[in-house]
Enzyme design. Structure first.
Site, short mmCIF file in Angstrom:
data_model
loop_
_atom_site.label_atom_id
_atom_site.label_comp_id
_atom_site.label_asym_id
_atom_site.label_seq_id
_atom_site.Cartn_x
_atom_site.Cartn_y
_atom_site.Cartn_z
N CYS A 1 0.88 -0.93 -0.12
CA CYS A 1 0.00 0.16 -0.37
C CYS A 1 0.61 1.16 -0.44
O CYS A 1 1.36 1.19 -0.97
CB CYS A 1 -1.44 -0.03 0.91
SG CYS A 1 -2.57 1.09 1.05
N HIS B 1 -3.91 -5.84 -0.58
CA HIS B 1 -3.33 -6.13 1.35
C HIS B 1 -3.31 -6.79 1.49
O HIS B 1 -5.00 -7.72 1.30
CB HIS B 1 -4.35 -4.97 1.69
CG HIS B 1 -4.19 -3.95 2.45
ND1 HIS B 1 -3.55 -3.46 3.76
CD2 HIS B 1 -4.75 -2.79 1.33
CE1 HIS B 1 -3.66 -1.92 3.32
NE2 HIS B 1 -4.19 -1.38 2.85
N GLU C 1 -2.49 -8.89 3.58
CA GLU C 1 -2.54 -9.13 4.94
C GLU C 1 -4.44 -9.10 4.94
O GLU C 1 -4.74 -10.01 6.19
CB GLU C 1 -1.68 -8.18 5.95
CG GLU C 1 -2.89 -7.42 6.08
CD GLU C 1 -2.46 -6.24 5.41
OE1 GLU C 1 -3.00 -5.41 5.56
OE2 GLU C 1 -2.29 -6.39 4.12
#
Length: 371
Positions: A265, A349, A351
């Site tokens: 990001c 993202h 994650e």
């Protein structure tokens, strides 16, 4: 309690505050996730923003201590079509309204979020103000216009850690190695993580993959990072305009070729600036858990979690930097790698938290570079 939502283009919507009196000014954006509102609220990347959820019913599963992605709430206001004050979930420890009040964040519902989303999609993310106190529409529109906005401002300074820490047992820990290095010398890999507004799940996954993680402030020098002798360097997500973050790009540039680097990001955007690329502001950004991205290295398509308003310009990538991922909605750059140095990054993202787990493999790519 009546609340007015005033945009810089003169649009005024009437809603209801379910968290009491207050005001909030910022950039108004929308998020298309159906769930995961607590993770959205605790994502530091939303600093300086007023977040509208497009899914119509929010609050129905409450909040809990396990779904925190940072220690605080970062949007200045949280907007939705209908707030549900009676959560029904065995994990819930409180209501969304209680949670917002705890952190002083304005919660507003009872207006047409579809209309607001359409305005933002057609005209772009805008400066806005929400108030239960000033109910003069002309005054609010002018105050929205007067807010300086996010472009060129250093929002990272508001969210980065003030001092280094180690990530141990799923929590930030001072203790051993607080200023001197890693707490767990027996870990397979040692990673220094730059905190530009890091989400906890990034640190959790690195730890689960066998890494000792030492988190440092955004302004930490390249020399101090290299003195820790890490196996790899991680660049986290964060808020705002990457070009406005003071003194960081040069430090990252000094680290290129010294250690493997993985950016997510804002970390991806800062790495792009360190390469010599440029960034620009998207019309209304990508925020939600359903963005399709194609991995150009494998040909596979993954559904991704995203939250960003700026992008690396693919039209002026320097030599030896290649595009690896593309957004299938608008063709924007979603990933890149350096062909000479061990460095790669993605705009989205991997994650998750919230969102799909399709891109978790990128953490394994980072481990392969450190091996």
């Amino acid at each position: 309690m009546k609340a007015l939502i005033a945009l810089e283009d003169g649009t005024v919507l009437i809603g209801r505050s379910f968290t009491g009196a207050g005001e909030a000014v910022g950039e108004i954006v929308f998020n298309t996730s159906m769930s995961g509102y607590q993770e959205v609220l605790t994502d530091p990347s939303y600093t300086g923003q007023l977040v509208t959820m497009t899914y119509p019913l929010i609050g129905n599963y409450g909040v809990n201590d396990e779904d925190m992605e940072s220690a605080s709430v970062h949007p200045r206001a949280f907007l939705m079509r209908e707030y549900q004050d009676v959560p029904s979930n065995f994990r819930a420890t409180g209501t969304l309204a209680e949670f917002l009040k705890k952190f002083g964040v304005l919660g507003v519902d009872g207006f047409d979020t579809r209309m607001l989303t359409r305005i933002i999609r057609n005209h772009g993310a805008m400066k806005a103000i929400i108030s239960t106190e000033d109910l003069d529409e002309a005054s609010l529109v002018q105050r929205a216009k007067d807010w300086p906005g996010l472009v060129g401002r250093d929002m990272v300074a508001r969210v980065t850690t003030k001092a280094p820490y180690n990530w141990v047992n799923n929590a930030p820990v001072a203790g051993a190695g607080f200023d001197t290095g890693f707490a767990e010398d027996t870990a397979k890999y040692k990673v220094v993580a730059y905190d530009f507004g890091v989400k906890y799940n990034q640190l959790r996954i690195l730890k689960e993959k066998g890494c000792a993680v030492h988190v440092v402030p955004a302004t930490t020098s390249a020399e101090d990072v290299l003195a820790l002798n890490p196996d790899g360097i991680f660049l986290s997500n964060g808020p705002g305009d990457p070009a406005g973050v003071d003194g960081v790009v040069e430090n990252i540039r000094k680290l290129l070729g010294k250690k493997p680097i993985f950016g997510i990001c804002l970390g991806h955007q800062i790495l792009g600036l360190a390469y010599g690329a440029s960034t620009y502001k998207l019309k209304f950004g990508h925020r939600g858990g359903n963005q399709p991205v194609k991995d150009l290295l494998t040909g596979k398509v993954e559904i991704t979690s995203q939250n960003h308003g700026f992008c690396v310009d693919q039209d002026n990538l320097p030599d030896k930097v290649e595009m690896t991922h593309v957004n299938l909605n608008d063709g924007s750059l979603e990933g890149m790698r350096h062909t000479e140095f061990p460095a790669f990054s993605v705009q989205y993202h991997p994650e998750h938290a919230p969102g799909p787990h399709d891109a978790i493999y990128l953490f394994d790519r980072f481990l392969e570079l450190m091996a």
